[in-house]
Write a protein that holds these residues in place. Structure first.
Motif, short mmCIF file in Angstrom:
data_model
loop_
_atom_site.label_atom_id
_atom_site.label_comp_id
_atom_site.label_asym_id
_atom_site.label_seq_id
_atom_site.Cartn_x
_atom_site.Cartn_y
_atom_site.Cartn_z
N LEU A 86 -45.34 94.33 -14.99
CA LEU A 86 -46.32 93.50 -14.45
C LEU A 86 -47.52 93.82 -14.69
O LEU A 86 -48.75 93.07 -14.92
CB LEU A 86 -46.52 92.82 -13.20
N GLY A 87 -47.96 95.22 -15.19
CA GLY A 87 -49.24 95.62 -15.06
C GLY A 87 -49.88 95.91 -13.91
O GLY A 87 -49.29 95.89 -12.94
N ASP A 88 -51.21 96.30 -14.10
CA ASP A 88 -51.66 96.87 -12.73
C ASP A 88 -52.03 95.60 -11.60
O ASP A 88 -52.48 95.83 -10.55
CB ASP A 88 -53.00 97.38 -13.07
N ARG A 89 -52.55 94.32 -12.34
CA ARG A 89 -52.76 93.20 -11.57
C ARG A 89 -51.78 92.39 -11.12
O ARG A 89 -51.02 91.92 -12.19
CB ARG A 89 -54.16 92.64 -12.00
N PRO A 90 -51.90 91.65 -10.16
CA PRO A 90 -50.90 90.53 -9.94
C PRO A 90 -51.24 89.29 -10.76
O PRO A 90 -52.38 89.37 -11.16
CB PRO A 90 -50.99 90.19 -8.34
N PRO A 91 -50.20 88.63 -11.35
CA PRO A 91 -50.47 87.62 -12.41
C PRO A 91 -51.04 86.29 -11.79
O PRO A 91 -50.74 85.97 -10.52
CB PRO A 91 -49.10 87.33 -13.11
N LEU A 92 -51.90 85.68 -12.54
CA LEU A 92 -52.31 84.36 -12.28
C LEU A 92 -51.18 83.24 -12.51
O LEU A 92 -50.77 83.40 -13.43
CB LEU A 92 -53.54 83.96 -13.20
N ILE A 93 -50.76 82.33 -11.46
CA ILE A 93 -49.61 81.67 -11.82
C ILE A 93 -50.14 80.20 -11.69
O ILE A 93 -50.77 79.75 -10.51
CB ILE A 93 -48.72 81.92 -10.55
N ALA A 94 -49.46 79.51 -12.69
CA ALA A 94 -50.00 77.79 -12.51
C ALA A 94 -48.55 77.31 -12.38
O ALA A 94 -47.53 77.60 -13.29
CB ALA A 94 -50.65 77.53 -13.73
N VAL A 95 -48.48 76.12 -11.56
CA VAL A 95 -47.22 75.58 -11.32
C VAL A 95 -47.49 74.01 -11.58
O VAL A 95 -48.38 73.53 -11.06
CB VAL A 95 -46.60 75.65 -9.89
#
Length: 413
Positions: A86-95
């Motif tokens: 996932l990398g260092d930052r939590p992802p931005l999620i769109a639903v």
């Protein structure tokens, strides 16, 4: 089909999905679109209070070319993704959510197309819909477009039908308001606690000192030691990521300033005794230290946005705007950030203040109780002591938004 339609409307599908995706974690923050804050859904079906309570808070956040039903930041569990890197930052999620309509249909394929559009700015996009209404064609399309698919069962469980990949972080504007709230410096569920910035800039000195940090703060600075430590973390002066207090690069600069200005840490901490319980403007009674505070709060993510907004107000003829005028003005420039910074996050407030399209109801802005205390009280007081704004903050219970002044001390005419 009528039973399924009544049980899995779009608001209910979205509420179940939020419970599945966004657990109670420190790195999580999520908002539902303001259309779900209204009393009735598009077909005039009432939205249950329990569903709205689950979906709150609300904001109208543009991602890609539209407004997702749900947008948030969260470290996702590995079963939701096709890869777990996932990398260092939590992802931005769109639903994007779809439910049964009055005619018993679910427009899942349209939801896939909408979710795919959000990948212009989001890192992960999902379609969520009643499982029985998701066709094989919709799943195939989603797989080809890297859109995740979640199927909501009648009993409320959510199945992962298609796992998406995380895409790289792109350029963000509106969605960055949600990233900010999910960060350690977001104002969603925390605040500065103490109104005087001296309490925070003393923390790096006490941490770097050989003595006990808490004892030094209690003796020389303020009795509310926990509030001082929390605010110093908020301003990125110290970090607790390794289980103990350590200085950030900005915190080390505060220590260097003290050593260069006063000579040693003991003498610097004794200076803070002179400022205890003082209500005078800090930059006036301690100009050098006041400038240090200004440097520290200028690094706070919201400061640039607020100062630039006040400058634009002044340039456009609003020399001393009231809180109501400033919020209206800033909302026209940065609507998502304005909502997150100034309006309380509970569902009742955002239902009152925001229309289904995310516009402001001006009449509701005149009520001080709708405002977020960390911004209109604590943060504004810090800006006042740093010489940034002309007036100190006020608690929402004592706030008159039409008389509360927001103006730059140095507007650069």
């Amino acid at each position: 089909m009528a039973t399924a339609a009544s049980g899995l409307s779009e608001p209910r599908v979205l509420a179940r999905t939020k419970d599945r995706l966004f657990a109670d974690r420190e790195d999580a923050y999520v908002v539902a679109d303001t259309q779900f804050a209204q009393q009735r859904w598009l077909d005039e079906t009432p939205i249950e209070a329990s569903v709205q309570a689950t979906l709150a808070p609300f904001n109208h956040v543009r991602v890609g070319t539209g407004y997702p039903d749900l947008v948030g930041v969260q470290t996702l569990s590995t079963d939701l993704l096709s890869v777990d890197r996932l990398g260092d930052r939590p992802p931005l999620i769109a639903v994007e959510a779809k439910g049964y309509t009055e005619n018993g249909a679910v427009d899942a394929e349209r939801g896939v197309v909408q979710a795919y559009d959000r990948l212009n700015e989001a890192n992960v996009a999902f379609l969520t819909a009643p499982r029985s209404g998701i066709s094989t064609a919709a799943r195939t399309m989603a797989r080809e477009l890297n859109v995740g698919v979640l199927g909501v069962e009648r009993d409320g469980t959510v199945a992962v039908l298609e796992q998406p990949r995380v895409v790289g972080h792109g350029s963000m504007d509106a969605a960055s308001a949600i990233r900010f709230q999910a960060s350690a410096q977001g104002v969603a569920d925390q605040n500065f606690g103490l109104n005087h910035p001296k309490n925070y800039i003393a923390v790096p000195l006490a941490v770097h000192h050989d003595g006990d940090t808490r004892d030094l703060l209690a003796t020389h600075v303020v009795g509310a030691v926990d509030g001082a430590l929390a605010g110093a973390q908020f301003l990125n002066l110290v970090d607790t990521g390794q289980g103990s207090l350590t200085l950030t690069p900005l915190g080390r600069e505060v220590v260097r300033f003290a050593l260069r200005t006063v000579g040693d840490l003991d003498a610097a901490l004794r200076r803070f005794e002179d400022w205890q319980r003082s209500r005078k403007r800090f930059i006036d009674i301690a100009p050098q230290w006041g400038q240090l505070v200004r440097r520290v709060v200028s690094d706070y993510p919201a400061t640039e946005l607020l100062v630039d907004g006040l400058y634009a107000c002044h340039r456009d003829g609003y020399g001393s705007p009231s809180l109501v005028e400033f919020v209206e003005y800033l909302h026209a420039l940065h609507p998502e950030f304005t909502v997150e910074l100034f309006l309380r996050g509970d569902e009742a407030v955002r239902q009152r203040v925001l229309t289904g399209d995310g516009d402001l109801r001006r009449s509701e802005l005149t009520d001080g109780s709708v405002y977020h205390s960390p911004t209109v009280f604590q943060l504004k007081a810090i800006y006042y002591h740093a010489g940034i704004v002309t007036d100190r903050g006020a608690e929402p219970s004592n706030l008159d938004p039409e008389r509360d002044e927001w103006a730059l001390s140095d507007p650069l005419a």
